[in-house]
Design a protein around this motif. Structure first.
Motif, mmCIF file in Angstrom:
data_model
loop_
_atom_site.group_PDB
_atom_site.id
_atom_site.type_symbol
_atom_site.label_atom_id
_atom_site.label_comp_id
_atom_site.label_asym_id
_atom_site.label_seq_id
_atom_site.Cartn_x
_atom_site.Cartn_y
_atom_site.Cartn_z
ATOM 1 N N LEU A 30 0.849 -1.185 0.000
ATOM 2 C CA LEU A 30 0.000 0.000 0.000
ATOM 3 C C LEU A 30 0.887 1.237 0.000
ATOM 4 C CD1 LEU A 30 -2.755 1.467 0.304
ATOM 5 C CD2 LEU A 30 -2.416 1.320 2.785
ATOM 6 N N ILE A 31 0.626 2.151 -0.937
ATOM 7 C CA ILE A 31 1.307 3.446 -0.969
ATOM 8 C C ILE A 31 0.300 4.506 -0.540
ATOM 9 C CG2 ILE A 31 2.608 5.101 -2.352
ATOM 10 C CD1 ILE A 31 3.143 2.830 -4.367
ATOM 11 N N LEU A 32 0.581 5.163 0.574
ATOM 12 C CA LEU A 32 -0.272 6.253 1.041
ATOM 13 C C LEU A 32 0.327 7.579 0.591
ATOM 14 C CD1 LEU A 32 -1.154 5.232 4.724
ATOM 15 C CD2 LEU A 32 -2.598 5.050 2.691
ATOM 16 N N GLU A 33 -0.476 8.387 -0.078
ATOM 17 C CA GLU A 33 -0.034 9.689 -0.575
ATOM 18 C C GLU A 33 -1.012 10.753 -0.095
ATOM 19 O OE1 GLU A 33 1.273 12.935 -1.851
ATOM 20 O OE2 GLU A 33 2.550 11.197 -2.298
ATOM 21 N N ARG A 34 -0.490 11.809 0.513
ATOM 22 C CA ARG A 34 -1.361 12.859 1.038
ATOM 23 C C ARG A 34 -2.018 13.673 -0.068
ATOM 24 N NH1 ARG A 34 2.300 17.070 4.314
ATOM 25 N NH2 ARG A 34 0.336 18.230 4.359
ATOM 26 N N GLY A 35 -1.369 13.753 -1.236
ATOM 27 C CA GLY A 35 -1.897 14.546 -2.336
ATOM 28 C C GLY A 35 -2.792 13.749 -3.263
ATOM 29 N N GLU A 36 -3.343 14.450 -4.238
ATOM 30 C CA GLU A 36 -4.193 13.837 -5.246
ATOM 31 C C GLU A 36 -3.427 13.735 -6.567
ATOM 32 O OE1 GLU A 36 -7.030 12.591 -4.586
ATOM 33 O OE2 GLU A 36 -7.561 13.506 -2.657
ATOM 34 N N HIS A 37 -4.044 13.132 -7.572
ATOM 35 C CA HIS A 37 -3.456 13.089 -8.908
ATOM 36 C C HIS A 37 -3.472 14.491 -9.518
ATOM 37 C CE1 HIS A 37 -3.137 8.699 -9.309
ATOM 38 N NE2 HIS A 37 -4.272 8.633 -8.649
ATOM 39 N N ILE A 38 -2.410 14.853 -10.205
ATOM 40 C CA ILE A 38 -2.347 16.153 -10.878
ATOM 41 C C ILE A 38 -3.259 16.126 -12.101
ATOM 42 C CG2 ILE A 38 -0.865 17.802 -12.084
ATOM 43 C CD1 ILE A 38 1.497 16.645 -10.501
ATOM 44 N N PRO A 39 -4.221 17.039 -12.197
ATOM 45 C CA PRO A 39 -5.062 17.083 -13.409
ATOM 46 C C PRO A 39 -4.208 17.412 -14.631
ATOM 47 C CG PRO A 39 -5.995 18.418 -11.627
ATOM 48 C CD PRO A 39 -4.598 18.055 -11.207
ATOM 49 N N ILE A 40 -4.458 16.736 -15.732
ATOM 50 C CA ILE A 40 -3.748 17.005 -16.979
ATOM 51 C C ILE A 40 -4.569 18.021 -17.776
ATOM 52 C CG2 ILE A 40 -2.787 16.037 -19.095
ATOM 53 C CD1 ILE A 40 -1.425 15.052 -16.558
ATOM 54 N N GLY A 41 -3.981 19.161 -18.064
ATOM 55 C CA GLY A 41 -4.720 20.188 -18.789
ATOM 56 C C GLY A 41 -3.864 21.382 -19.115
ATOM 57 N N ARG A 42 -4.506 22.421 -19.634
ATOM 58 C CA ARG A 42 -3.790 23.595 -20.126
ATOM 59 C C ARG A 42 -3.031 24.315 -19.019
ATOM 60 N NH1 ARG A 42 -8.036 26.966 -23.667
ATOM 61 N NH2 ARG A 42 -6.161 28.228 -23.982
ATOM 62 N N GLU A 43 -3.544 24.239 -17.789
ATOM 63 C CA GLU A 43 -2.884 24.956 -16.696
ATOM 64 C C GLU A 43 -1.506 24.394 -16.382
ATOM 65 O OE1 GLU A 43 -6.209 26.971 -13.882
ATOM 66 O OE2 GLU A 43 -5.824 24.837 -13.519
ATOM 67 N N ASN A 44 -1.237 23.147 -16.782
ATOM 68 C CA ASN A 44 0.083 22.564 -16.540
ATOM 69 C C ASN A 44 1.193 23.415 -17.153
ATOM 70 O OD1 ASN A 44 -1.100 19.144 -17.094
ATOM 71 N ND2 ASN A 44 -1.289 20.461 -15.313
ATOM 72 N N TRP A 45 0.897 24.085 -18.262
ATOM 73 C CA TRP A 45 1.908 24.857 -18.991
ATOM 74 C C TRP A 45 1.669 26.354 -18.925
ATOM 75 C CZ3 TRP A 45 2.667 21.723 -24.198
ATOM 76 C CH2 TRP A 45 3.402 20.554 -23.921
ATOM 77 N N ASP A 46 0.879 26.805 -17.988
ATOM 78 C CA ASP A 46 0.555 28.223 -17.890
ATOM 79 C C ASP A 46 1.494 28.880 -16.876
ATOM 80 O OD1 ASP A 46 -0.523 30.734 -17.277
ATOM 81 O OD2 ASP A 46 -2.582 30.061 -17.644
ATOM 82 N N PRO A 47 2.484 29.681 -17.330
ATOM 83 C CA PRO A 47 3.455 30.263 -16.393
ATOM 84 C C PRO A 47 2.809 31.103 -15.303
ATOM 85 C CG PRO A 47 4.202 30.517 -18.655
ATOM 86 C CD PRO A 47 2.786 30.025 -18.728
ATOM 87 N N LYS A 48 1.747 31.833 -15.646
ATOM 88 C CA LYS A 48 1.095 32.657 -14.634
ATOM 89 C C LYS A 48 0.446 31.789 -13.560
ATOM 90 C CE LYS A 48 -2.336 36.284 -13.859
ATOM 91 N NZ LYS A 48 -3.040 35.567 -12.792
ATOM 92 N N ARG A 49 -0.244 30.740 -13.984
ATOM 93 C CA ARG A 49 -0.921 29.877 -13.022
ATOM 94 C C ARG A 49 0.082 29.119 -12.161
ATOM 95 N NH1 ARG A 49 -5.137 30.479 -11.033
ATOM 96 N NH2 ARG A 49 -6.222 28.489 -11.270
ATOM 97 N N VAL A 50 1.208 28.705 -12.779
ATOM 98 C CA VAL A 50 2.188 27.890 -12.058
ATOM 99 C C VAL A 50 3.070 28.740 -11.149
ATOM 100 C CG1 VAL A 50 4.188 26.367 -12.310
ATOM 101 C CG2 VAL A 50 2.195 26.066 -13.790
ATOM 102 N N PHE A 51 3.598 29.863 -11.683
ATOM 103 C CA PHE A 51 4.610 30.602 -10.935
ATOM 104 C C PHE A 51 4.088 31.844 -10.220
ATOM 105 C CE2 PHE A 51 7.369 28.067 -13.639
ATOM 106 C CZ PHE A 51 8.332 27.683 -12.730
ATOM 107 N N VAL A 52 3.054 32.473 -10.744
ATOM 108 C CA VAL A 52 2.506 33.657 -10.086
ATOM 109 C C VAL A 52 1.388 33.260 -9.122
ATOM 110 C CG1 VAL A 52 1.416 35.899 -10.402
ATOM 111 C CG2 VAL A 52 3.174 35.132 -12.019
ATOM 112 N N ASP A 53 0.403 32.483 -9.642
ATOM 113 C CA ASP A 53 -0.700 32.038 -8.792
ATOM 114 C C ASP A 53 -0.324 30.838 -7.921
ATOM 115 O OD1 ASP A 53 -2.158 34.006 -10.057
ATOM 116 O OD2 ASP A 53 -3.088 32.632 -11.488
#
Length: 521
Positions: A30-53
């Motif tokens: 069993l692997i317990l992970e506190r986080g969820e799966h990362i959604p795959i989508g446009r925000e993955n490559w959005d510099p403002k969403r990733v680095f500013v927000d």
């Protein structure tokens, strides 16, 4: 109460690789992970969403040595921080495992040698699809085999920089990278050499991380279960205090308890230490596995500076992170400085909004016009200068009054690091006209570039043969407990001066193989 043969806390480089080494045993894992799966989508490559927000970064608050709160640059998702790393996958050097004198102290020897690690580095490089070229880097071990994949090609701007360094007598070498890319046949790989690699979760899953290298292959094993959204709160032991009996976690439906024959901790150097400190009992009044009083001590991260050169014309490289310089890793004979200095490597491309986000702790993004930051980004040549941080017992993780993480850190002498920065700045003369050191290596949180504030953390549960001065043995089993293993960077004895991911993977595979042999032998 669910019971498993092996329970792993954390799904990053260490936890996922440990599970990978054990999956074929057929034991229930069993692997317990506190986080969820990362959604795959446009925000993955959005510099403002990733680095500013900073939509992927935790909003958890830690405190520093002065009890000032800060937000660590940590990401709690399936795959851990590997989904956001820059894909640099380098072996520690052979001397990194030995006792070495530095300008400001001693880097101690590990209880394992490079020869012990060599075969596991080879396995790790194959699983994580490392691209590189052996034999150019002057610190390469001549007995190491070729990389499983060829080095990535340099962009035109990087070729000019490489030639410039070679004219200085330096030996720039390809930076080993875990990228699914075939430059000769680009359609055969997923990587498109985009401008959104380091710091971003890859939208195409072209960056080799714990999700793609380990967790995805584990889906083929019915005996392995990944349970996201479960944060482990406490570890409980039997009456003798020698064996973990209960793993208590909070999940979507509240608190739940799991049991397992073996428990492996891989939550990251700060969180792994904090969990053991929280797990107090009559037999372990100072925290679990802490009879040595070493849990949380010797916190290390790399002494790092970003050196940014600004050219008068556009620098032609959208994927610059393909080169490194190790000529001064062990010192500088020309300057008669015989102490380790570290490594110079390229930083990833910074768009205008990436730059704004990186400087947001110093200057509000609202005060930086987009036109200025975009124009600056097109002319930037950015380097990461990285030196070894020595283990010091007073640099440590403890718990604050709210039960959260308190990270007390005082930097050491930076003479060797500053000499390496000066070496680079002098070497850039004639290639660019303006240079600026964006930040110095220190632990003043509001001056630290967010990408590296708590990155490369290691050392809090150090490995060693002596139970009075270490937390785990050479096989990463806790000295004080019969069924607890630690397989993240917290077991590192030293930090070396290269990125830690490949060593985390190789060591977790080594330890996992050891346990697998015990279980099936």
């Amino acid at each position: 109460m669910p019971h498993y043969d092996i329970l792993i806390i954390g799904s990053g480089a260490g936890g996922a690789s440990f599970a990978q080494a054990l999956a074929a045993t057929g034991k229930s894992i069993l692997i317990l992970e506190r986080g969820e799966h990362i959604p795959i989508g446009r925000e993955n490559w959005d510099p403002k969403r990733v680095f500013v927000d900073r939509i992927y970064r935790t909003d958890e608050q830690w405190t520093d040595k002065d009890d000032k709160t800060f937000t660590p640059n940590t990401h709690y998702w399936v795959g851990g921080n590997t989904s956001f790393y820059g894909a640099a996958l380098m072996r520690f050097k052979s001397l990194d495992f030995e006792r070495m004198e530095h300008f400001d102290g001693i880097s101690p020897a590990w209880p394992v040698t490079y020869e012990d690690m060599r075969p596991w580095y080879e396995v790790a490089e194959r699983i994580w699809e490392v691209h590189g070229e052996r034999g150019i880097d002057p610190t390469d071990d001549p007995n190491d085999p070729p990389y499983p994949f060829p080095a990535l090609a340099h962009d035109p701007g990087m070729l000019r920089l490489k030639e410039h360094f070679e004219d200085l007598g330096w030996t720039p070498s390809p930076l080993p990278l875990g990228i699914r890319r075939d430059d000769e046949n680009p359609r055969d790989g997923k990587c498109v050499r985009c401008k959104t690699c380091g710091g971003f979760p890859c939208r195409l899953l072209a960056k080799v991380d714990a999700r793609t290298a380990a967790l995805k292959p584990l889906e083929a094993f019915p005996n392995v279960t990944l349970l996201p959204g479960h944060k482990v709160l406490e570890l409980k032991t039997d009456a003798r205090g020698k064996k973990i009996t209960d793993v208590v976690a909070s999940g979507p439906v509240g608190e739940v308890t799991f049991t397992a024959d073996y428990v492996a901790l891989a939550a990251g150097a700060a969180n792994s230490a904090a969990l053991l400190l929280k797990s107090v009992s009559p037999k372990h009044p100072n925290g679990l596995a802490n009879s040595s009083d070493q849990v949380g001590r010797n916190y290390m991260y790399h002494s790092t500076s970003a050196v940014v050169s600004v050219a008068l014309s556009r620098f032609d490289s959208s994927f610059p992170k393909t080169l490194c310089v190790n000529d001064f890793y062990y010192g500088d004979s020309q300057e008669q400085f015989p102490y380790p200095m570290g490594q110079i490597q390229m930083l990833e491309y910074m768009s205008g909004q990436t730059l704004e986000g990186q400087l947001a702790d110093v200057v509000s993004p609202n005060l930086i016009p987009d036109s200025f930051s975009d124009a600056l980004a097109e002319r930037m040549v950015s380097f990461l200068v990285m030196s070894e941080d020595l283990p010091r017992p007073y640099n440590r993780v403890t718990l604050n009054e709210n039960g959260g993480i308190k990270l007390s850190y005082t930097e050491g002498d930076l003479t060797a690091h500053k000499k390496l920065v000066e070496k680079l700045e002098t070497g850039l003369q004639g290639f660019t006209r303006e240079r600026s050191s964006l930040f110095e290596a220190n632990f003043t949180i509001d001056q630290e570039l967010p990408l590296y504030g708590t990155a490369h953390q290691c050392g809090t549960l150090r490995m060693g043969d002596d139970p009075t001065s270490s937390v785990v043995d050479k096989w990463c089993k806790a000295h004080d407990l019969d069924n607890l293993y630690v397989v993240d960077a917290s077991v590192f004895v030293s930090s070396a001066a290269v990125n830690p991911t490949l060593t985390i993977v190789a060591n977790a595979l080594r330890v996992g193989d050891h346990l697998a042999r015990q279980l099936t032998g």
